[in-house]
Write a protein that holds these residues in place. Structure first.
Motif, PDB file in Angstrom:
ATOM      1  N   GLY A  13       0.817  -1.210   0.000  1.00  0.00           N
ATOM      2  CA  GLY A  13       0.000   0.000   0.000  1.00  0.00           C
ATOM      3  C   GLY A  13       0.847   1.254   0.000  1.00  0.00           C
ATOM      4  O   GLY A  13       0.546   2.229  -0.701  1.00  0.00           O
ATOM      5  N   VAL A  60      -5.301   2.370   1.874  1.00  0.00           N
ATOM      6  CA  VAL A  60      -4.859   3.254   0.790  1.00  0.00           C
ATOM      7  C   VAL A  60      -5.891   4.351   0.546  1.00  0.00           C
ATOM      8  O   VAL A  60      -5.551   5.526   0.391  1.00  0.00           O
ATOM      9  CB  VAL A  60      -4.619   2.432  -0.495  1.00  0.00           C
ATOM     10  N   VAL A 104       0.919   4.537  -2.575  1.00  0.00           N
ATOM     11  CA  VAL A 104       0.636   5.892  -2.095  1.00  0.00           C
ATOM     12  C   VAL A 104       1.816   6.822  -2.324  1.00  0.00           C
ATOM     13  O   VAL A 104       1.647   7.981  -2.728  1.00  0.00           O
ATOM     14  CB  VAL A 104       0.261   5.851  -0.600  1.00  0.00           C
TER      15      VAL A 104
END
Length: 281
Positions: free
Chosen positions: A157, A191, A161
């Motif tokens: 994740g 996320v 990001v």
């Protein structure tokens, strides 16, 4: 048009469909994760005839490919999209993930990159990249998944990001181990909360279904709940199990914390370690 990051967990469906075919001889009884650590050139691991055979396989051969195809019957393809194929930490998992991802990389005419552990390395996704990522410890024949597995999922994740924060994110959850589906949805939720906007979707396509995608709900924490999750993620530092005992954490009970009579709350690795390694990276 906004470009996307596609996350595709990979199961063993393709290997089962390829039983008896010559292409399996090129990966038979080989841990390709170890081979990729020694040589990051994924395409060199397969002989030319195996690559040709891979190119000629029908795209409805496994749910991972089929789900992608059905998705793009409804959405415009974008050359700036990035692709992350996620494999388990087993011999067969490495074989299935490499073959499944390699087909997509060749369709997009881009090299296939390898990430050994999304939490340990500091990789970056670029526009148009195709990546195969190993999740360490992900072996459902084991009695218990190690914390490292959840930390790596959180690292996945964080990779999304930090490296492509302007993109939309699509989780294609048609393949992979079905028992892991809640954990990938947890990554999607973290996320979506971290990005702070409605740009994260999840879909599932079953190979025996009607040919349509099922959209899976991806909630996003906002306001006080988002603050609590961020606090919990920071104090956990992606793994520490001491959690402040304040009553406020009752709102996160279940997926992120478990109530304990003597210490107040304890981290639930299936949720907070994912969020912790995403928030604190």
């Amino acid at each position: 048009m906004t470009s996307r990051v596609h996350v595709i967990p990979v199961g063993l469906s393709l290997l089962k469909k390829l039983e008896g075919k010559d292409i399996l001889g090129s990966v038979y009884e080989r841990n390709l994760w170890q081979a990729l650590r020694d040589n990051n050139d994924a395409e060199s691991l397969l002989p030319a005839e195996a690559l040709t055979e891979l190119d000629g396989l029908p795209h409805d051969l496994c749910p991972e490919w089929q789900g992608i195809d059905v998705y793009f019957q409804r959405h415009v393809n974008d050359d700036q999209d990035s692709w992350v194929f996620v494999g388990s930490d087993t011999e067969k998992g490495s074989q299935a993930a490499l073959l499944t991802a390699m087909r997509q990389a060749r369709l997009k005419n881009v090299p296939l990159q390898y990430i050994d552990d999304p939490a340990e390395s500091n990789p970056r996704l670029t526009a148009g990249a195709c990546v195969v990522a190993r999740i360490p410890g992900l072996d459902l024949s084991s009695p218990e998944l190690p914390r490292q597995t959840f930390t790596a999922l959180g690292g996945l994740g964080r990779l999304i990001v930090q490296s492509r924060p302007e993109t939309a994110v699509v989780f294609h959850l048609s393949g992979g181990y079905k028992a892991m589906l809640p954990y990938f949805l947890t990554v999607a939720q973290a996320v979506k909360t971290k990005l702070g906007r409605e740009v994260v979707d999840a879909y599932c396509f079953h190979e025996t279904g009607t040919g349509s995608l099922v959209e899976l709900p991806v909630p996003r924490f906002t306001g006080k709940l988002a603050e609590l999750l961020g606090t919990l993620a920071r104090v956990s530092d992606g793994g520490t199990v001491d959690v402040p005992s304040g009553n406020e954490f009752k709102y996160l009970e279940g997926l992120y914390v478990e109530s304990k009579p003597l210490i107040g709350y304890e981290l639930n690795p299936s949720g907070v370690v994912i969020a912790g390694s995403l928030w604190t990276g």
